[in-house]
Design an enzyme around this catalytic site. Sequence first.
Site, short mmCIF file in Angstrom:
data_model
loop_
_atom_site.label_atom_id
_atom_site.label_comp_id
_atom_site.label_asym_id
_atom_site.label_seq_id
_atom_site.Cartn_x
_atom_site.Cartn_y
_atom_site.Cartn_z
N ARG A 108 62.22 1.11 -0.78
CA ARG A 108 63.46 0.78 -1.49
C ARG A 108 63.24 -0.07 -2.74
NH1 ARG A 108 67.91 -1.15 2.84
NH2 ARG A 108 66.20 -2.49 3.56
N LYS B 254 51.28 3.06 16.53
CA LYS B 254 51.80 2.49 17.77
C LYS B 254 52.82 1.40 17.42
CE LYS B 254 48.48 -1.22 18.67
NZ LYS B 254 49.41 -2.33 18.81
N HIS C 28 43.83 2.68 16.09
CA HIS C 28 42.75 2.36 15.15
C HIS C 28 41.46 1.97 15.87
CE1 HIS C 28 44.35 -1.76 15.80
NE2 HIS C 28 43.11 -2.14 15.56
N LYS D 220 36.75 3.05 15.34
CA LYS D 220 35.62 2.14 15.16
C LYS D 220 34.32 2.82 15.56
CE LYS D 220 38.25 -2.14 15.80
NZ LYS D 220 37.97 -2.69 14.47
N GLU E 244 41.72 -12.47 21.11
CA GLU E 244 41.97 -12.92 19.75
C GLU E 244 42.05 -14.45 19.75
OE1 GLU E 244 44.67 -10.23 17.26
OE2 GLU E 244 45.48 -10.01 19.27
N ASP F 212 51.29 -4.11 23.86
CA ASP F 212 50.68 -4.09 22.54
C ASP F 212 49.24 -3.63 22.56
OD1 ASP F 212 50.76 -4.61 19.72
OD2 ASP F 212 49.66 -6.47 20.06
N HIS G 231 44.94 0.64 23.40
CA HIS G 231 43.53 0.37 23.12
C HIS G 231 42.68 0.33 24.39
CE1 HIS G 231 45.03 -0.39 19.23
NE2 HIS G 231 45.20 -1.68 19.31
N LYS H 61 45.98 -13.74 23.18
CA LYS H 61 45.94 -14.45 21.90
C LYS H 61 45.64 -15.92 22.16
CE LYS H 61 49.07 -11.28 19.54
NZ LYS H 61 48.01 -10.72 18.68
#
Length: 516
Positions: A71, A179, A209, A213, A247, A266, A271, A368
């Site tokens: 936009r 995803k 993704h 790898k 992470e 997630d 994954h 995380k």
Amino acid sequence: MAPAAGSGERGWTNPLRDPNDRRLPRIAGPSALVIFGVTGDLSRRKLMPAVYDLANRGLLPPSFALVGFARREWSDRDFADTVKEAVKEHSRTGFDEERWERLAEGIRFIEGSFDDDDAFDRLTSTLGELDRERGTDGNHAFYLAIPPNSFPTVLSQLKRTGLAGSPTDESWQRVVIEKPFGHDLESAKELNALVNSVFSEESVFRIDHYLGKETVQNILALRFANQLFEPLWSSHYIDHVQITMAEDIGLGGRAGYYDGIGAARDVIQNHLLQLLALIAMEEPISFSPRELQVEKIKVLMSTRNLLPIEENSARGRYGPGWQGSEPVPGLLDEGFSPDSTTETYAAIGLEVDTRRWAGVPFYLRTGKRLGRRVTEIALIFKRAPHLPFDDSMTAELGQNALVIRVQPDEGVTLRFGSKVPSTGMEVRDVNMDFSYGEAFTVSSPEAYERLLLDVLLDEPSLFPVNEEVELSWQILDPVLAQWATEGVPETYEAGTWGPTGGDRMIERTGRTWRRP
């Protein structure tokens, strides 16, 4: 170079090259890539730099075009400047002005919202002009880097304008989806039905993704190109498998997006279950996309939750703590409600009900604000009987392990026992290490480079099909249902390796988590 014959790949091939020689790179054929959501972080950090890196490596043809849709009140030149900034900041291969100018000649921008018929009519006209002027030949890939709730509108517009027409011998049309693929089994089925009502399943590319790898793809080489490992790859020798994606960062400004999704949806649903499938699958007849998908589907169909679920799963959310030498805030300090049941740490125990894996638990965890950033697959072997040794000789010896490091230090480590140099007999763990960075002189392509090129080449090996997506949700849904009865997640200190519930889950069986 000459265009390849046939409609499927539309790649470009060297006429002197053996078509069966997989050592030489394949070059995409004439095509246009349309990115919806082109102003988002994914496009800026990953997609646009990946397009440039492919062009810089000579893997895109002169007749390639990149079209952005958003936009913003941008001209083609404004959009090109935005792409250039992203490329200079994030490209892997370094900036080359001459390469950039050639790529920029095919960059276009369409201003409009997803419900704007005129904007999609302009998109149709622009793609027609590119077909005629740049020779993109009607080959169009549509990348939906947008929230799933916008899919129906965009898909209906592509159908209305005829841009999602059926592939022919002359051209192809494909759609790329990021995803999450739904938030449970029911919504995944609805999403798949919606997408397949516009694009055939053969034209749908669902991006995970992690599958792009190099280290993930190396799982197939490690297993099936080496006689060394495959005989050991079963319950006869393997005690259990740990798959970890940790992470060290928190949510920061993404709290609004993440609330209601959580770590299991997630990461585990896509994954980690895909990594499990690659580790546990049988050898395919060939490495064709269909044969790989068949073997992964067999694994997912055979995967069960360890019961009872409440004892074989764990979840948590991070509180304040230390990341290295820096104090970091907890989740509630970043905008989350104290009553939120969204987890930032998730761990589950699974079993693969096949002859090869009977009795071998698979433990999957993600989180995380954990101890460090790492993704790895660890196959932990059963202990040797130590018949010639007494306990004092092997007191420092753990279990043998084969560890596949997916990121950040890509490679493979083999842990085994060796005698300590001394006059006595003492056996201790040592590591034999393979590192991508040391063994190969070329750097690994970014995952999105490989995946975008595969979309343009019609190479779907690394993309989950709808059956894989639905089977993954079928595995995860009972865990989510159990957690829905348990209130808020347990709090763990940032910078540690998760909640005590995660440790209890695996320690029940006399095992412990690895500390990478």
